[in-house]
Design a protein around this motif. Structure first.
Motif, short mmCIF file in Angstrom:
data_model
loop_
_atom_site.label_atom_id
_atom_site.label_comp_id
_atom_site.label_asym_id
_atom_site.label_seq_id
_atom_site.Cartn_x
_atom_site.Cartn_y
_atom_site.Cartn_z
N ASP A 126 0.84 -1.20 0.00
CA ASP A 126 0.00 0.00 0.00
C ASP A 126 0.88 1.26 0.00
O ASP A 126 2.10 1.19 0.19
CB ASP A 126 -0.97 -0.01 1.19
N PRO A 133 1.11 3.82 2.20
CA PRO A 133 1.84 4.12 3.44
C PRO A 133 3.15 3.33 3.56
O PRO A 133 4.16 3.89 4.00
CB PRO A 133 0.84 3.72 4.53
N TRP A 182 1.11 1.32 11.83
CA TRP A 182 0.57 0.77 10.59
C TRP A 182 0.80 -0.75 10.51
O TRP A 182 0.07 -1.47 9.84
CB TRP A 182 1.20 1.46 9.39
N GLY A 202 -2.64 -1.68 9.53
CA GLY A 202 -2.52 -1.49 8.09
C GLY A 202 -3.12 -2.61 7.26
O GLY A 202 -3.79 -3.52 7.78
N GLN A 204 -4.71 2.91 -0.24
CA GLN A 204 -4.60 3.83 0.90
C GLN A 204 -3.79 5.09 0.56
O GLN A 204 -2.88 5.48 1.29
CB GLN A 204 -3.98 3.11 2.10
N VAL A 263 -3.92 7.94 3.34
CA VAL A 263 -3.05 7.70 4.51
C VAL A 263 -1.60 7.94 4.13
O VAL A 263 -0.82 8.53 4.89
CB VAL A 263 -3.24 6.27 5.04
N VAL A 300 -0.94 11.65 4.04
CA VAL A 300 -0.87 12.21 5.40
C VAL A 300 0.50 11.91 6.02
O VAL A 300 1.11 12.78 6.67
CB VAL A 300 -1.99 11.63 6.28
N ILE A 301 1.00 10.70 5.83
CA ILE A 301 2.31 10.34 6.36
C ILE A 301 3.41 11.18 5.72
O ILE A 301 4.32 11.68 6.39
CB ILE A 301 2.59 8.84 6.14
#
Length: 224
Positions: free
Chosen positions: A23, A25, A70, A74, A196, A199, A202-203
């Protein structure tokens, strides 16, 4: 139309194809950690670049903490429960490699998962010892631990890169590229459903902001 001949045949006799495994992230974490580790290493000997060194080092630790979370919540192959195996499983993986019959895991193989966790622990130790050194706790001992563990982590990183190259050859797929596009060979039912992206974004933004806070001196408790 016939499927491409490059697709491998799985244990069930079905053709394997490129599926989404990693994903966003996980991919963001991986490449930001690469940048942070390299940046911290390259700036470690320069007093002029000391704040940049702090920013790279603390951001690496920030990323590790996010990855720990995560690894619990996750997607399928991001979870520690998917790739953290027993010592027997890790040994079995190494023995299979030596016999020329490596396991074709969709996610991390047992050895790769172990190396990743070891590297994460080492980076946290580097960050903690660096903080203690900044605060002049334990005298020169904290600084010596910081440098020694950093050298050990570099050795693990080199081992990780070599292993990725070797496994790419054995599995006949580019594992470095798979950490860019998130795709590896597998069965359709093995794919994760959602990349994702939100997410991951955002990270990325959170890590950049944290890096800026350290670099600008907005968090003096960590750098003075």
């Amino acid at each position: 139309m016939n499927k491409p001949m490059s697709n491998a045949v799985g244990a069930t006799g079905k053709l394997r194809q490129m599926i989404l495994v990693w994903d966003m992230p996980v991919r963001v974490f991986h490449w930001l950690l690469v940048i942070c580790f390299a940046g911290a290493w390259l700036t470690s000997e320069s007093e002029r670049l000391q704040m940049i060194h702090y920013a790279f080092g603390y951001t690496a630790c920030f990323l590790i903490l996010i990855r720990l979370v995560w690894g619990v919540i996750g997607t399928r192959y991001a979870r520690f429960s998917q790739f953290l195996k027993s010592p027997k499983a890790v040994l079995g993986h190494f023995m299979a490699m030596l016999r020329g019959h490596p396991h074709h895991d969709v996610g991390h193989n047992p050895a790769g998962g172990l190396v990743m966790v070891v590297l994460m622990v080492l980076i946290l130790v580097i960050g903690l010892s660096g903080y203690l050194s900044v605060k002049e706790v334990l005298g020169d001992f904290a600084g010596e631990i910081h440098e020694s563990v950093a050298s050990l982590a570099l050795a693990v990183v080199i081992l990780h890169v070599l292993a990725a190259i070797i496994m790419s050859l054995l599995e006949k797929q580019n594992l470095v590229r798979s950490m860019v596009n998130g795709k590896k060979q597998g069965m359709p039912e093995q794919a994760i459903r959602y990349p994702q992206y939100l997410v991951g974004a955002v990270i990325l933004l959170g890590s950049l902001y944290f890096f800026y806070l350290i670099l600008s001196g907005a968090l003096p408790a960590l750098t003075q």
